[in-house]
Design a protein around this motif. Structure first.
Motif, mmCIF file in Angstrom:
data_model
loop_
_atom_site.group_PDB
_atom_site.id
_atom_site.type_symbol
_atom_site.label_atom_id
_atom_site.label_comp_id
_atom_site.label_asym_id
_atom_site.label_seq_id
_atom_site.Cartn_x
_atom_site.Cartn_y
_atom_site.Cartn_z
ATOM 1 N N UNK A 1 -16.544 -8.263 -20.108
ATOM 2 C CA UNK A 1 -16.222 -9.180 -19.008
ATOM 3 C C UNK A 1 -15.438 -8.490 -17.895
ATOM 4 N N UNK A 2 -15.391 -7.155 -17.886
ATOM 5 C CA UNK A 2 -14.641 -6.422 -16.855
ATOM 6 C C UNK A 2 -15.532 -5.545 -15.982
ATOM 7 N N UNK A 3 -16.461 -4.849 -16.605
ATOM 8 C CA UNK A 3 -17.205 -3.815 -15.885
ATOM 9 C C UNK A 3 -18.060 -4.379 -14.758
ATOM 10 N N UNK A 4 -18.625 -5.556 -14.954
ATOM 11 C CA UNK A 4 -19.628 -6.068 -14.017
ATOM 12 C C UNK A 4 -19.149 -7.291 -13.239
ATOM 13 N N UNK A 5 -17.911 -7.692 -13.410
ATOM 14 C CA UNK A 5 -17.447 -8.927 -12.766
ATOM 15 C C UNK A 5 -17.174 -8.715 -11.283
ATOM 16 N N UNK A 6 -17.257 -9.813 -10.535
ATOM 17 C CA UNK A 6 -16.907 -9.829 -9.119
ATOM 18 C C UNK A 6 -15.656 -10.686 -8.951
ATOM 19 N N UNK A 7 -15.194 -10.830 -7.723
ATOM 20 C CA UNK A 7 -14.022 -11.651 -7.460
ATOM 21 C C UNK A 7 -14.278 -13.090 -7.914
ATOM 22 N N UNK A 8 -13.321 -13.715 -8.589
ATOM 23 C CA UNK A 8 -13.540 -15.066 -9.114
ATOM 24 C C UNK A 8 -13.493 -16.129 -8.028
ATOM 25 N N UNK A 9 -13.929 -17.326 -8.407
ATOM 26 C CA UNK A 9 -13.795 -18.545 -7.594
ATOM 27 C C UNK A 9 -14.495 -18.447 -6.244
ATOM 28 N N UNK A 10 -15.593 -17.696 -6.184
ATOM 29 C CA UNK A 10 -16.430 -17.658 -4.985
ATOM 30 C C UNK A 10 -17.830 -18.122 -5.363
ATOM 31 N N UNK A 11 -18.611 -18.441 -4.351
ATOM 32 C CA UNK A 11 -19.991 -18.807 -4.621
ATOM 33 C C UNK A 11 -20.716 -17.597 -5.203
ATOM 34 N N UNK A 12 -21.434 -17.810 -6.276
ATOM 35 C CA UNK A 12 -22.173 -16.758 -6.970
ATOM 36 C C UNK A 12 -21.264 -15.738 -7.652
ATOM 37 N N UNK A 13 -20.002 -16.087 -7.911
ATOM 38 C CA UNK A 13 -19.136 -15.193 -8.672
ATOM 39 C C UNK A 13 -19.704 -14.993 -10.070
ATOM 40 N N UNK A 14 -19.575 -13.781 -10.582
ATOM 41 C CA UNK A 14 -20.061 -13.494 -11.936
ATOM 42 C C UNK A 14 -19.001 -12.744 -12.710
ATOM 43 N N UNK A 15 -18.844 -13.113 -13.971
ATOM 44 C CA UNK A 15 -17.880 -12.434 -14.833
ATOM 45 C C UNK A 15 -18.554 -11.379 -15.705
ATOM 46 N N UNK A 16 -19.877 -11.472 -15.888
ATOM 47 C CA UNK A 16 -20.564 -10.515 -16.758
ATOM 48 C C UNK A 16 -21.738 -9.821 -16.066
ATOM 49 N N UNK A 17 -22.064 -10.193 -14.828
ATOM 50 C CA UNK A 17 -23.170 -9.552 -14.129
ATOM 51 C C UNK A 17 -24.518 -10.117 -14.555
ATOM 52 N N UNK A 18 -25.487 -10.039 -13.647
ATOM 53 C CA UNK A 18 -26.795 -10.656 -13.905
ATOM 54 C C UNK A 18 -27.526 -10.047 -15.108
ATOM 55 N N UNK A 19 -27.613 -8.703 -15.234
ATOM 56 C CA UNK A 19 -28.328 -8.171 -16.415
ATOM 57 C C UNK A 19 -27.698 -8.605 -17.733
ATOM 58 N N UNK A 20 -26.354 -8.556 -17.817
ATOM 59 C CA UNK A 20 -25.713 -8.961 -19.062
ATOM 60 C C UNK A 20 -25.901 -10.455 -19.318
ATOM 61 N N UNK A 21 -25.874 -11.267 -18.265
ATOM 62 C CA UNK A 21 -26.107 -12.700 -18.425
ATOM 63 C C UNK A 21 -27.498 -12.957 -18.998
ATOM 64 N N UNK A 22 -28.498 -12.282 -18.460
ATOM 65 C CA UNK A 22 -29.855 -12.464 -18.967
ATOM 66 C C UNK A 22 -29.977 -11.993 -20.412
ATOM 67 N N UNK A 23 -29.296 -10.901 -20.721
ATOM 68 C CA UNK A 23 -29.310 -10.405 -22.099
ATOM 69 C C UNK A 23 -28.639 -11.398 -23.042
ATOM 70 N N UNK A 24 -27.519 -11.977 -22.599
ATOM 71 C CA UNK A 24 -26.813 -12.963 -23.417
ATOM 72 C C UNK A 24 -27.658 -14.210 -23.630
ATOM 73 N N UNK A 25 -28.294 -14.714 -22.566
ATOM 74 C CA UNK A 25 -29.125 -15.909 -22.689
ATOM 75 C C UNK A 25 -30.311 -15.658 -23.616
ATOM 76 N N UNK A 26 -30.865 -14.449 -23.549
ATOM 77 C CA UNK A 26 -31.966 -14.102 -24.454
ATOM 78 C C UNK A 26 -31.484 -14.088 -25.896
ATOM 79 N N UNK A 27 -30.312 -13.500 -26.108
ATOM 80 C CA UNK A 27 -29.732 -13.457 -27.457
ATOM 81 C C UNK A 27 -29.490 -14.870 -27.991
#
Length: 659
Positions: free
Chosen positions: A389-415
């Motif tokens: 939750x550190x390497x790929x995160x962007x600034x919080x509380x903005x539109x489209x903010x991400x804590x895990x990044x798009x590739x990791x999110x897709x990997x997590x949803x697949x899992x």
């Protein structure tokens, strides 16, 4: 009227004593060291100036002592010239010169202790020559072994292993490491192969390092129905500070080792799932941001005598450790991605010391494997996804903010959406920061700053629990407190009485625990605000906290029809919270293995508390809760004043016809 110098002496003395106590026993924040040192300089310069001024007065007082003794004593007493006053305020006393020296020494000693805690480990333990070995991820047939050897005279290093058994005493050579250099900080990872599942092994290196480990069981075997492991986060040597302690000793690590050694063999953990802040590069002081500074912090932790607190087989270093990354391995509240400094320097030792020995990356990482620092594996009745939750995160509380990044999110949803093989009944997702938004200090540094992405993940989890009949549990750290939270599926339509704080029940469950050995917050920062995040239990106290998770097949009550209880074979997860080495709370979740017995109720039974030795109410809890809610109450007050101002301005505009 008190002189400015006396005010300076009393004030600086109070600051030295208060801040040094907080720094050494409560929170080792980086703001306290400059305060202590600056206050000491002010104190010494002011008190010596006062002492010089009182010397002539003291000689005159001595001459007149015989004729004015009775009058002088009471007048001095009225002026506050007493031993107690001197010791409490740090002010000099013409009448008590010895106690004046003692109070000066007290303040100097406190400053020295502060500097000792800050620098002794760094100055006396550069650790450039440290050697160690440890076990990382262990599968049924392999084991990852990390070791460091900076002495070229000990190269090459031969790696050998043997089964710990009376039947077999043969040593097997895995390989020979001929070269180690500074490109990896003299570390390497060797994978032991062709091992037998569910077997106890000993490994030995030719540089006199050795240890033990046990391989994981093969899937769908009787041994694979059970799994125990521990989880925690946050390590800081010699805290709370002890002048007599080794500066690299980690008290919580020793408490955990002692507690685990008391467990029956059946409950001994297979691994430690450590959820970040293994080092604190910026606490209490950042000495630099170069790669060497980060490497030296890892070496210091691995130089701790606490790893070998017990004999071989029961040592903390013999427990396989799996690691995720958090902010203090980089920089506090890091959210600047993996290209901005100091991340590249911080990532180097994390990769060499931890990533190389971690489990494999997910089968569908949705990114190039060389750029993936999230992991997935299965052992026994559970599969695991270890988030970064550190390497790929962007600034919080903005539109489209991400804590895990798009590739990791897709990997997590697949899992999450992928069915597990027979015998695997649990999906366990680990995060370095909590999923719940119930923590109201630093909320944006958690998933509370990324609620849209959290909602996407939760919807996938709820759907998986409904459709796959599998249970999902979240584990997290970071907060230096323990919080158990459940997130009910909106489709359950639970009543208000099932959503109250401090209630067990239905929903996704998160167990957030820390620190393993660090400070805790005496103020209460966790409380329930709405029915989305339901508080199950909150336990802030304790410098050492960890969770023991045990999963086993049992027969459980999963509900009732009429007056008859419904009993079913179940895979049962028991979470045991340890605080300062003792079990204080236990909670159970279960997955029915006979699916037809649960057709008349929710597919997954509610959780339940099976042990609770944590006091719910005391004066310290009440005070801590009030103090912990001050930031929130202040924010509400400011918002209320702001609203009243604009309401008044609007009425004034209408009255004065300004429109």
């Amino acid at each position: 009227m008190a002189s400015l110098r006396r005010i300076a002496v009393a004030t600086s003395s109070a600051i030295i004593r208060l801040t040094s106590f907080v720094f050494l026993r409560w929170i080792p924040g980086h703001h306290f060291v400059p305060l202590v040192v600056t206050s000491l300089l002010v104190y010494l310069s002011s008190i010596f100036s006062l002492l010089k001024d009182t010397q002539p007065h003291q000689s005159q007082t001595t001459k007149a002592r015989g004729s004015n003794r009775h009058k002088s004593g009471p007048s001095r007493a009225k002026a506050g010239d007493s031993v107690v006053n001197t010791l409490l305020t740090g002010l000099p006393s013409a009448r008590w010169p010895l106690w004046t020296r003692i109070t000066i020494l007290i303040n100097v000693a406190l400053a020295v202790l502060t500097l000792d805690f800050l620098t002794r480990g760094v100055l006396l333990h550069s650790t450039t020559d440290v050697t160690f070995s440890r076990v990382g991820y262990v599968s049924p047939t392999t084991a990852n072994l990390v070791f460091r050897e900076p002495d070229s005279a000990r190269l090459p290093v031969t790696v050998m292993f043997q089964e710990v058994s009376e039947m077999s005493q043969d040593w097997h050579e895995e390989g020979i490491v001929y070269k180690l250099d500074n490109t990896t900080d003299f570390t390497t990872t060797v994978t032991l192969t062709d091992l037998t599942p569910a077997t106890h092994y000993r490994y030995a290196l030719s540089n006199n390092k050795s240890g033990t480990f046990t391989t994981a069981p093969s899937p769908e075997t009787p041994e694979a129905k059970r799994l125990s492991f521990v989880t925690s986060s946050c390590l800081k040597p010699n805290f709370p500070y002890n002048i007599l302690s080794h500066p690299l000793r980690v008290p919580g690590l020793e408490q955990m080792t002692d507690a685990l050694a008391k467990l029956p063999k059946l409950l001994r953990p297979a691994f430690m799932l450590f959820l970040g802040d293994f080092i604190y590069i910026d606490v209490p002081w950042r000495f630099g941001s170069s790669m060497e500074h980060y490497r030296s912090e890892y070496r210091r932790i691995y130089s701790s005598p606490s790893w070998n607190h017990r004999p071989e087989g029961n040592r903390a270093i013999d427990l396989p450790w799996l690691h995720t990354l958090d902010d203090h391995e980089i920089q506090n509240d890091w959210s600047q991605g993996n290209k901005t400094a100091p991340y590249p320097a911080a990532a180097d030792p994390f990769i060499h010391y931890h990533v190389r020995a971690n489990p494999p990356i997910p089968q569908a990482p949705f990114a190039h494997p060389d750029n993936v620092t999230y992991f997935a594996f299965a052992q026994g009745p559970a599969s695991f996804f270890m988030l970064d939750t550190r390497t790929y995160r962007t600034e919080p509380s903005h539109q489209n903010s991400t804590i895990i990044g798009h590739p990791q999110l897709q990997s997590l949803l697949t899992y999450i959406s992928t069915p597990e093989p027979a015998g695997v009944h649990w999906k366990i997702i680990s995060s370095s920061v909590p999923f719940t938004k119930n923590w109201h200090v630093g909320t944006t540094d958690t998933w509370g700053g990324f609620l849209d992405e959290r909602r996407t993940v939760f919807e996938a989890m709820w759907r998986a629990e409904r459709d796959l009949g599998i249970r999902i549990v979240m584990l997290s750290g970071d907060r230096h407190e323990f919080g158990a939270t459940r997130f009910p599926d909106p489709e359950l339509n639970l009543g208000p009485d099932q959503l109250l704080p401090n209630t067990a029940g239905l929903g996704l469950h998160e167990f957030s625990v820390g620190p393993l050995s660090m400070f805790y917050l005496p103020v209460r920062t966790y409380h329930q605000r709405d029915s989305e995040d339901v508080m199950v239990k909150y336990a802030p106290n304790g410098n050492s906290k960890f969770g023991l998770i045990d999963i086993a097949d049992e027969v459980e009550d999963i509900g009732s029809t009429a007056a008859a209880p419904v009993r079913a074979r179940s895979s049962v997860l028991t979470y045991s919270l340890y605080v300062d080495g003792e079990v204080v709370w236990k909670y159970r979740l279960s997955v029915p293995l006979d699916r037809d017995t649960s057709l008349h109720g929710p597919s997954l039974p509610p959780g339940r508390v099976v042990e609770d030795d944590i006091p719910d109410l005391s004066w310290s809890v009440v005070l801590g809760t009030v103090v912990g809610r001050l930031p929130e109450l202040t924010k509400r007050f400011v918002e209320m004043v702001n609203d009243l101002f604009f309401q008044l301005a609007d009425r004034l505009r209408k009255i004065e016809r300004l429109d």
